[in-house]
Design an enzyme around this catalytic site. Structure first.
Site, short mmCIF file in Angstrom:
data_model
loop_
_atom_site.label_atom_id
_atom_site.label_comp_id
_atom_site.label_asym_id
_atom_site.label_seq_id
_atom_site.Cartn_x
_atom_site.Cartn_y
_atom_site.Cartn_z
N ASP A 46 -31.44 2.41 20.16
CA ASP A 46 -30.22 1.64 19.98
C ASP A 46 -29.18 2.23 20.94
OD1 ASP A 46 -28.29 -0.01 18.73
OD2 ASP A 46 -27.65 1.66 17.49
N ASP A 70 -25.03 -5.29 21.44
CA ASP A 70 -23.79 -5.38 22.21
C ASP A 70 -23.89 -6.35 23.38
OD1 ASP A 70 -21.16 -4.67 22.64
OD2 ASP A 70 -21.56 -2.54 22.33
N THR A 115 -25.18 1.77 20.57
CA THR A 115 -23.94 2.18 19.92
C THR A 115 -24.19 3.22 18.84
OG1 THR A 115 -23.22 -0.09 20.26
CG2 THR A 115 -21.84 1.27 18.87
N PHE A 164 -11.49 -13.92 23.25
CA PHE A 164 -12.66 -13.59 24.08
C PHE A 164 -13.90 -14.23 23.46
CE2 PHE A 164 -16.38 -11.18 25.19
CZ PHE A 164 -16.19 -10.86 26.52
N ASN A 170 -28.81 -2.05 11.09
CA ASN A 170 -29.47 -3.07 11.93
C ASN A 170 -30.69 -2.50 12.67
OD1 ASN A 170 -27.61 -1.49 13.50
ND2 ASN A 170 -27.94 -2.91 15.17
N ASP A 171 -30.88 -1.18 12.63
CA ASP A 171 -32.03 -0.57 13.31
C ASP A 171 -33.20 -0.29 12.36
OD1 ASP A 171 -30.52 -0.37 15.73
OD2 ASP A 171 -29.51 1.38 14.89
N GLU A 207 -10.30 -2.60 23.28
CA GLU A 207 -8.91 -3.04 23.16
C GLU A 207 -8.05 -1.95 22.53
OE1 GLU A 207 -8.67 -7.09 21.39
OE2 GLU A 207 -8.43 -7.54 23.52
#
Length: 1027
Positions: free
Chosen positions: A372, A659, A374, A524, A768-769, A482
């Site tokens: 992964d 991502d 992140t 975005f 999520n992994d 941001e």
């Protein structure tokens, strides 16, 4: 900004009768009623996390089934059962049942310990307490907690936040730790108090449970309004389980629980992993069993099938049963426990936990590592690194210059110095100063960041908000990029202090507050790759359109310049995420004209998104380029050297991330996953078969090129050209898959296993992994900011990615080599005694009579040889420092040479040679009595085994010497009790000693000579490094 105080309140719910929401059958849409006590309550699946392989009732049958599905253990069970038949009994019952029972008890205890640990970990997660608002309006519990996760999939009804929205983090769902904006149902948010939720009559219609975490379709209907209120529900109104609420009190109505949760549907059930090494050993035991049957048939054939020959076959099968060693399984299992203990106790990789102690040797043969991004490769902490204005660039060391420019822009007197008196240099400096100020102001305005004020013990929330207290401010946004940009503008003097849906406040270095009205905001999107905002400066009335985005789209929007492309390339090569910032001043008339067209486009029913985009694009022309910003997602410690070690070890690394494509590519370059001299092929988005075909052909023409592909394109390729795509991807030095759903990650792992037949290792840190970790041959969880879900579901848990290098290069390599040596030696030990039995039977007219009786046969494979043979788990060919320095040593293991048919055959030949020499030697040299044969042959056999262990060992450990001496001492001491098998007086004679010495030397000396010659003329690769 993760330690934010928050409250979570759940509304209890009722279901409509037809919904079948208990999920026992197929999934269907459901209606959840609020304020309808007369509606019949339906059961939902239990809302619990369960990572256990067994439950209380299935534990024993499950463990026994997993043991007896090995051909090996089933064979020994049948063998032990056969001893209840008188015609087949060869000796005491305990000689067969004790070893089998010992094997099973060790296995059951090990599995029980792992299951209890798993149960306690799950219990900790399942015991978290949440507040519940009863539908009968009697009770309202509220619980405050830090960083609390949402316990079930809910529709967001109400928040205590003043701006009427909340942020949440979806790290455990899609791997992204940035904050996502969520909106409550409008009609329930308008209610005066939370208790009013129980007074209204309404219902939620929700689609059937599915795995799509990015979309949701539903409606909220309030029946007691006049007229009834109907609101559409989308992903913005949901709070999925396992997400984290940023701040305030949140009230929601539960729609899915248990196995219907989005997060649960995106994870696969834990499977019982069987190592490749175990399968290879199982294969070898089948070969040994084949040899056992052949030898038994040959013996009966040489008797010319006389008498009850079929019973003789069974007796020979039992007599030679040692050919298939029962102690092999026990030794390997105990070896695995030792390897797991060594991994836990390694001070160089502190905090490492082994959750699956059955597969440590798998770590020594990994060909593909899927990681992964992140939180695994990166820390998910964005740091502002570069501001580029075209003619001048500011790095981290020159930020004080930017600060002084911003300060002078807001503190200089309003009237200008007369041009005649100002030197030329001032004029240049002033233009640079104003350009820096314009750039910083643009960065401070063009974003979706909201400053939130928290009570900090000294100041309460209202006061902090009123006075813009710096110490209480936390920035929330849907992207960490941001936040880092806004934090940077604060550090250079321009601070974002307030924001709601329609206005924004900035504070200058002198403390003055600048007010801006937000006229329009264009968020975005993955397709547009840019975001824009139109603001009006309240003090001057100027209207400005600011925009920032990726260089690929912005280059066509800004005015012509000669530096944008080159500088973007330079910054990207440094691994920075580049954003291009631009602006355009609008007159009141221009804006009014735009607004009219924009509102008209938003009202259209057909092609709405296309019409809206066209109107916005009419503004996006000839914009003034202000600056480039470079933000770095900081890598975890020592990621680059670790990836280099893995690459040199012959392991291909694939990065699978949820991502964005640009972000993933940046990180791949920054982490040196893609080396500097490698090309990157970005797979264009494809939606049809023909597009996929063309793009695959384009990719086929590239050589030694890293691949970057998005999840959508990957799905199309796998649907139509699975074989071709996997063949091309497997040839790439590195692959990056972005925008991957959790189930897609698991699918990629599965395809790699099927297509290549090689071992895979998956590394991740978020919920999520989990699917990918459980699907891989070895799953490694990194304990990080994204919680412990991945680490709990993994086979191995580490605290940092860099520990992976040592885990594979040192522990994986040692575990595999030691397991191979141990298994082959146990097979050799059994074949030696079986060869002797065969020679003995053939000499004595093929009689099915055992050579060694009762205790001798059990003692041989336990107290006499067990400790030295098992001490091979401490052996190592090179020091751990050398293994880390030369990862190429790991590459040798990928071919599976330590345990192959070739090495197996060599050990079989050694066993036959030694068994024959010992038996024939004893028969030649024995004198008058049969017991002398037993004494000479058994003593020679024990000594031969001890010498062979010494021959095999490469690095001596003090425990190995103790094991050798202890075994010898045990044998000598036990001779006193073995008088029924061995003539004790004969052993004390000189005749016995010289005969045993000669036999032992003849059986071992040639092997020592061969080993010396081999090391002299054909040394293995590791010996060159140690010499």
């Amino acid at each position: 900004h993760t330690d934010v105080r928050n409250k979570l309140i759940l509304v209890a719910f009722r279901c409509c009768p037809w919904s079948r929401c208990c999920g026992m059958g197929d999934f269907r849409p459901r209606t959840v009623w609020l304020g309808h006590p007369e509606k019949r309550e339906q059961r939902y699946p239990r809302n619990v996390i369960n990572n256990q392989k067994y439950n209380f009732f299935t534990f024993l049958p499950g463990v026994l089934f997993n043991q007896f599905k090995y051909f090996f253990n089933l064979y020994f069970l049948l063998l032990a059962c056969s001893q209840f038949v008188n015609e087949l009994r060869l000796g005491a019952l305990y000689t067969y049942w004790v070893p089998l029972g010992f094997v099973l008890i060790i296995t059951i205890v090990r599995e029980a310990v792992e299951e209890i640990r798993c149960f306690l970990r799950d219990k900790e997660v399942n015991s978290q307490i949440y507040s519940k608002l009863s539908t009968r309006g009697e009770l309202l519990f509220s619980l405050e907690d830090y960083n609390q996760r949402v316990p079930a999939d809910m529709i967001f009804l109400r928040t205590s936040e003043r701006n009427g929205s909340c942020f949440l983090r979806t790290d455990q769902l899609d791997g992204e730790t940035d904050w996502k904006l969520r909106l409550p149902v409008a009609c329930t948010q308008r209610l005066p108090t939370a208790a009013d939720l129980l007074q209204i009559r309404s219902y939620v219609y929700a689609e059937e449970p599915n795995i799509d975490i990015h979309n949701f379709i539903g409606t909220f209907t309030r029946e007691d309004g006049d007229p009834p209120v109907n609101e559409s529900l989308s992903i913005e109104n949901t709070l999925w389980a396992s997400t984290v609420i940023a701040s305030g009190t949140v009230i929601g109505v539960v729609i899915y629980t248990g196995k219907e949760l989005r997060s649960v549907m995106n994870t696969s059930n834990p499977r019982h992993k069987i190592g490749l090494f175990d399968l290879e050993v199982n294969c070898l035991t089948k070969i040994l069993f084949g040899a056992l049957v052949v030898v038994s048939l040959v013996m009966v054939a040489l008797q010319h099938f006389a008498g009850r020959w079929y019973l003789q076959i069974f007796r020979f099968l039992l007599l030679f049963s040692n050919i298939v060693p029962i102690s092999l399984r026990v030794n390997l299992d105990m070896g695995k426990m030792v390897f797991s203990w060594m991994i836990k106790k390694d001070s160089k990789i502190p905090g490492t936990v082994v959750r699956a102690s059955t597969i440590p040797e798998q770590l020594g043969r990994i060909s593909y590592l899927l990681t992964d991004k992140t939180g695994t490769l990166t820390q998910n902490e964005m740091v502002f690194r570069r501001l580029h204005l075209g003619t001048v660039a500011y790095g981290m060391d020159s930020m004080d210059e930017v600060q002084s420019h911003v300060f002078s822009a807001y503190t200089q007197p309003p009237h200008d110095v007369p041009a005649s008196r100002a030197p030329a240099t001032t004029k240049v400096r002033k233009t640079i100063s104003s350009r820096v100020h314009e750039a910083v102001k643009a960065i401070a305005l063009v974003h979706n960041v909201t400053p939130v004020y928290e009570a900090n013990g000294v100041t309460d929330q209202a006061e902090a908000e009123q006075h813009y207290e710096d110490t209480c401010r936390v920035y929330q946004a849907s992207s960490p990029d941001e936040v880092s940009l806004v934090q940077w503008t604060e550090s250079v003097g321009l601070t974002l202090v307030g924001r709601d849906q329609s206005s924004m406040q900035l504070r200058t270095p002198s403390g003055q507050i600048l007010n801006f009205t937000i006229l329009q905001i264009f968020p975005f999107t993955y397709e547009s790759k840019r975001m824009g905002i139109i603001v009006r400066d309240e003090s001057t009335g100027e209207i400005t359109f600011y925009m920032k985005g990726a260089d690929v789209v912005m280059s066509g929007i800004v005015q012509y310049n000669d530096w944008l492309e080159e500088e973007c390339g330079n910054m990207a090569r440094e691994g920075l995420r580049v954003l291009v910032v631009a602006k355009k001043s609008l007159t009141e008339e221009q804006y009014q004209d735009f607004e009219a067209r924009y509102v008209q486009a938003k009202l259209s029913v057909h092609d709405r998104s296309l019409k809206v985009a066209t109107v916005i694009e009419s503004l996006e022309m000839e914009m003034e380029l202000l600056c480039l910003t470079g933000v770095e997602d900081q890598l975890q410690a020592d990621v680059r050297p670790t990836l280099e070690i893995l690459r040199n070890a012959g392991i291909k690394v694939w990065m699978l991330t949820g991502d964005k494509l640009e972000t993933a590519t940046c990180t791949a370059k920054n982490a040196h996953l893609v080396t500097r001299n490698q090309d990157i092929h970005v797979f264009r988005p494809v939606t049809t078969r023909s597009e996929a075909h063309l793009e695959l052909n384009a990719f086929r023409r590239k050589h030694d090129c890293a691949l970057v592909i998005s999840g959508d394109s990957l799905e199309v390729c796998l649907k139509f050209y699975e074989y071709e795509f996997m063949e091309l991807a497997c040839q790439c030095p590195a692959v990056v898959c972005c925008r991957c759903a959790p189930t897609q990650k698991a699918q990629i792992v599965r395809l790699l296993q099927e297509r290549t037949g090689k071992l895979t290792c998956a590394v991740g840190d978020g919920g999520n992994d989990v699917s990918m970790i459980q699907e891989a041959d070895c799953g490694v969880g990194v304990e990080g900011k994204e919680g412990k879900q991945a680490s709990l579901a993994a086979d191995f848990s580490v605290t940092q990615f860099k520990h992976l290098g040592r885990l594979l290069m040192v522990h994986g390599r040692n575990s595999y080599k030691r397991s191979a040596a141990l298994s082959q030696f146990v097979i050799h030990r059994s074949l030696c005694i079986s060869t002797m039995q065969a020679v003995f039977s053939s000499v004595f007219y093929f009689a099915s009579v055992p050579l060694y009786q009762g205790f001798l046969i059990i003692g041989y494979s336990t107290i006499y040889t067990m400790f030295p043979v098992f001490s091979l788990v401490l052996d190592k060919d090179v020091k751990s420092e050398v293994a880390m320095l030369y990862p190429e040593l790991y590459k040798d293991l990928l071919k599976g040479r330590p345990l192959s048919f070739k090495t197996f055959l060599i050990w079989v030949l050694i066993s036959i040679y030694q068994g024959s020499i010992i038996m024939y030697g004893a028969l030649l040299l024995f004198e008058s009595e049969f017991v002398h044969i037993v004494a000479i042959s058994f003593t020679s056999l024990i000594l031969t085994e001890l010498l062979m262990v010494a021959l095999t060992i490469q690095t001596w450990h003090w425990l190995m010497i103790v094991a050798e001496l202890l075994s010898l001492a045990c044998y000598i001491a036990s001779l006193v009790f073995l008088h029924e098998f061995i003539d004790v007086y004969f052993i004390a004679t000189l005749s016995f000693i010289w005969k045993v010495t000669v036999i032992t030397l003849v059986s071992c000396l040639p092997l020592y000579i061969l080993k010396y010659l081999r090391r002299r003329f054909s040394p293995p690769s590791y010996s060159k490094l140690t010499s």
